[in-house]
Design an enzyme around this catalytic site. Structure first.
Site, short mmCIF file in Angstrom:
data_model
loop_
_atom_site.label_atom_id
_atom_site.label_comp_id
_atom_site.label_asym_id
_atom_site.label_seq_id
_atom_site.Cartn_x
_atom_site.Cartn_y
_atom_site.Cartn_z
N ALA A 9 -4.93 0.13 12.30
CA ALA A 9 -4.26 1.40 12.57
C ALA A 9 -5.05 2.27 13.55
O ALA A 9 -6.25 2.11 13.75
CB ALA A 9 -4.06 2.16 11.26
N GLY A 41 0.83 -1.20 0.00
CA GLY A 41 0.00 0.00 0.00
C GLY A 41 0.86 1.24 0.00
O GLY A 41 1.32 1.71 -1.03
N GLY A 42 1.12 1.77 1.19
CA GLY A 42 1.95 2.98 1.30
C GLY A 42 3.40 2.70 1.57
O GLY A 42 4.24 3.60 1.46
N TYR A 87 4.28 5.38 23.78
CA TYR A 87 5.10 5.32 22.58
C TYR A 87 6.54 5.63 22.98
O TYR A 87 6.85 6.72 23.43
CB TYR A 87 4.59 6.38 21.59
CG TYR A 87 4.85 6.12 20.14
CD1 TYR A 87 6.14 6.15 19.63
CD2 TYR A 87 3.80 5.89 19.25
CE1 TYR A 87 6.38 5.95 18.28
CE2 TYR A 87 4.03 5.69 17.90
CZ TYR A 87 5.32 5.72 17.42
OH TYR A 87 5.57 5.53 16.08
N GLU A 126 -2.91 -8.33 7.95
CA GLU A 126 -1.55 -8.01 7.52
C GLU A 126 -1.11 -8.71 6.24
O GLU A 126 0.02 -9.18 6.12
CB GLU A 126 -0.56 -8.30 8.65
CG GLU A 126 -0.85 -7.47 9.90
CD GLU A 126 0.26 -7.54 10.94
OE1 GLU A 126 1.39 -7.92 10.60
OE2 GLU A 126 -0.01 -7.20 12.11
N THR A 141 4.81 1.98 4.49
CA THR A 141 5.27 2.59 5.74
C THR A 141 5.38 1.60 6.89
O THR A 141 5.57 2.01 8.04
CB THR A 141 4.33 3.74 6.16
OG1 THR A 141 3.01 3.22 6.34
CG2 THR A 141 4.31 4.84 5.12
N SER A 142 5.28 0.32 6.62
CA SER A 142 5.31 -0.70 7.68
C SER A 142 6.55 -0.58 8.56
O SER A 142 7.66 -0.40 8.07
CB SER A 142 5.28 -2.10 7.06
OG SER A 142 5.57 -3.09 8.04
N PHE A 181 1.70 9.20 3.69
CA PHE A 181 2.19 8.15 2.79
C PHE A 181 1.43 6.83 2.92
O PHE A 181 1.48 6.01 2.00
CB PHE A 181 3.67 7.88 3.08
CG PHE A 181 4.51 9.12 3.11
CD1 PHE A 181 4.75 9.85 1.95
CD2 PHE A 181 5.06 9.60 4.29
CE1 PHE A 181 5.51 11.00 1.95
CE2 PHE A 181 5.83 10.75 4.32
CZ PHE A 181 6.05 11.46 3.16
N THR A 225 -2.01 -11.56 4.95
CA THR A 225 -1.84 -13.02 5.00
C THR A 225 -3.02 -13.78 4.42
O THR A 225 -2.93 -14.99 4.19
CB THR A 225 -1.63 -13.49 6.45
OG1 THR A 225 -2.79 -13.14 7.23
CG2 THR A 225 -0.40 -12.84 7.05
#
Length: 635
Positions: free
Chosen positions: A290, A208-209, A550, A340, A211-212, A279, A342
């Site tokens: 997300a 996709g983007g 975080y 994800e 960004t993983s 992104f 799979t």
């Protein structure tokens, strides 16, 4: 009657041309047009549709680092100062006079030494592709576009984990890259691709983007079948908008900034704004469960989706209607969420939308220390106050934010800054090495925002906080989008860094932070890292029962003889063990991927893993979606 409007895709946005790219002339190889569609400014996707990110992404994005090529931190050796280049962000084009001294203090960076910005792109260093000729010939006959270009393949071989970026910078590649990039432009073309891949035993990794940060896009090095990267970015339209039922239906490849910009033309938004918003793609949000920075009022991705369409090897999975709720057994959306890549390819998503807020306002509050700020945040959650975003930054991040302030431009601004500092530190007794900051974003109707702000200020005063104003709150929020660029600067000067997050109950938050910090310090001593590391955290999302913490961890590997990434990985794994032992989860919004799947069984039980395997075996009996995420690649 519902008011649905057909929607074309997003406009180009602010782009700039660049000749520096890991790309060479595509080779037809006798298979027809295998090149990406292109034009002079690099934003044409196909048949007139445009978006912020081109298919040939390396035209405007870094292939060996984060973000746009024309943006980022750089060290001006002649002026001995760090600047941020480009004009995409508020700090762009400005000198950051305090950042260098901060980096020298916190990470002992030696800016006088030589820098290494990574190996140049060299296609001869890329792994040779494994080509399944019958599949490629059938794909060509179907009319689906694909690329065998080395730069296109390399760009889609990785996400943004430290070990991936470090490998590309050090060697110019990663151990295994996709053998071909396939570029569908509709759900129907994805159905063709998946059917052919299943027939010819070809592996699909949805992209996709890109960004993983969980290793989710890595190609398993032991895979001997041909691997295709199925890039969904050509599927980037909002297909319709239903104003009466407040639902929008979009293709899964649309990038976050394009989705919100196009919805805004209808006076609408989703409000889903993850850190990677510029992104990352809609399909990626669903596939990784997300969370956005404004989840307090808009919800996480699972709260926003109404319907998801996913193509699997045995057929298309989707609900038969777009209703707000149904009681029809387990919700199929919820085994697509977090899958994800799979189980299949997410192609279309119906989303709950809201009217654009009439008022948007920032603010900030300084507290004596993190504990005071934490108790404020806990009471905000307990009283169910709902700022769009509210984040508590520890002292290290508070100081970091100050270091990123641009140079004060006028004498009067210098005087104001001096007296503000004097008031906080001398008259109120706040200590620069202890105090922290809460940044706040409020959205809604003007009156609602005014009432909410008053309530938050009253609570802040109750907890001995000092209101620090709108500008600090705005800067703190917008800096989220540039923080990821800092790691590239660090790598230039021998610093490795990464982030990891957890979800934790309220009563364990403070102790978990202390435990993780102590664990990392012990590990740093174990591996004889001579320079003290940077360990910092923030509380980013709040719930009734807990919060998201975080963490950031960085260290200078100057003087070490061992692989710095191996050491980093070992330390982060130890920190993850400590998080779990302290009552935290393996992830809050980054997903599992490959780097956290060792803890999945303990997280959801052996029976839970068995249920996931059963779903995987039924939907994908030939293990076509063999990216190795969540579960081992062998069934």
């Amino acid at each position: 009657m519902s008011n649905k409007s057909r929607e074309s895709d997003g406009s180009a946005g602010n782009q700039s041309k660049s000749s520096s790219q890991p790309s060479n002339d595509s080779k037809s190889d006798g298979l027809g047009d295998d090149s990406l569609i292109d034009n002079s400014n690099g934003i044409l996707i196909d048949d007139g549709r445009t978006g912020s990110i081109p298919l040939r992404r390396q035209q405007i994005l870094r292939w060996n680092g984060w973000g746009y090529k024309d943006s980022g931190f750089f060290y001006d050796k002649q002026a001995s100062v760090i600047n941020f280049m480009g004009d995409r962000y508020k700090i762009g084009g400005k000198t950051l006079p305090y950042f260098k001294s901060w980096a020298e203090k916190e990470l002992a960076i030696d800016f006088s030494g030589e820098t290494f910005s990574g190996m140049p792109f060299d296609e001869t260093k890329l792994p040779k592709p494994i080509l399944n000729r019958p599949f490629l010939e059938a794909l060509h006959r179907s009319g689906v576009k694909f690329s065998l270009d080395g730069g296109d393949r390399l760009f889609r071989s990785h996400g943004h984990c430290l070990h991936e970026i470090f490998s590309i910078r050090s060697t110019g590649t990663v151990p295994r890259i996709p053998d071909v990039v396939v570029l569908p432009k509709s759900h129907d073309e994805v159905v063709k691709i998946v059917s052919l891949a299943n027939e010819h035993k070809v592996v699909i990794i949805p992209f996709g983007g890109g960004t993983s940060v969980s290793g989710g896009l890595e190609c398993p090095p032991e895979e001997t079948r041909m691997i295709i990267s199925l890039d969904t970015s050509g599927m980037n339209k909002i297909l319709w908008v239903d104003h009466e039922n407040m639902v929008a239906h979009a293709e899964a490849g649309i990038i976050g900034q394009d989705l919100e910009r196009e919805l805004a033309k209808h006076g609408l938004c989703t409000g889903h704004e993850p850190d990677s918003f510029e992104f990352s793609s809609l399909g990626g949000w669903v596939a990784t469960r997300a969370s956005g920075m404004k989840k307090n009022i808009y919800g996480n991705i699972e709260d926003i989706i109404v319907l998801v369409k996913m193509v699997t090897p045995i057929g298309v999975v989707e609900k038969n209607c777009r209703v707000p709720r149904m009681s029809s057994g387990p919700d199929i959306n919820h085994f697509i969420l977090g899958s994800e890549g799979t189980l299949g390819v997410i192609t279309e998503v119906s989303l709950r939308v809201r009217s654009l807020p009439g008022c948007k306002k920032y603010n900030s509050v300084i507290f004596y220390d993190f504990e005071n700020g934490f108790h404020f945040m806990r009471e905000v959650a307990r009283k169910k106050l709902k700022p769009a975003s509210i984040r508590l930054l520890d002292n290290k991040q508070f100081q970091f934010g100050l270091a990123l302030k641009p140079e004060v431009e006028s004498y009067w601004e210098r005087i104001q800054a001096y007296f503000k500092k004097l008031y906080v530190t001398k008259l109120k007794g706040f200590q620069p090495d202890n105090m922290c900051i809460v940044t706040i974003l409020m959205e809604g109707e003007t009156k609602e925002v005014e009432v909410l702000e008053s309530q938050l200020i009253d609570l802040a005063i109750k907890h001995n906080g000092l209101v620090a104003g709108e500008e600090n709150g705005k800067q703190g929020y917008l800096l989220t989008f540039v923080i990821a660029y800092i790691r590239d600067l660090g790598l230039d000067f021998g610093v490795v860094a990464e982030s990891f997050e957890t979800s934790v109950p309220w009563d364990r938050c403070l102790q978990l932070c202390t435990n993780v910090k102590e664990c990392i310090i012990q590990q740093v001593q174990k591996y004889n890292i001579p320079i003290p590391p940077l360990i910092t955290w923030r509380l980013t999302q709040m719930y009734d029962t807990g919060a998201c913490i975080y963490f950031y961890f960085a260290y200078n590997y100057r003087g070490l003889n061992k692989d710095p990434v191996e050491i980093y990985t070992a330390i982060e794994n130890a920190a993850r063990e400590e998080i779990i032992a302290s009552g935290g989860s393996i992830s809050h919004h980054h997903g599992v991927g490959k780097i956290r799947k060792q803890w999945l069984k303990d997280t959801i039980s052996g029976a839970g893993v068995g249920a996931l395997r059963a779903v995987k075996s039924y939907l994908d009996p030939n293990n076509i979606f063999a990216n190795g995420n969540l579960l081992t690649s062998k069934l």
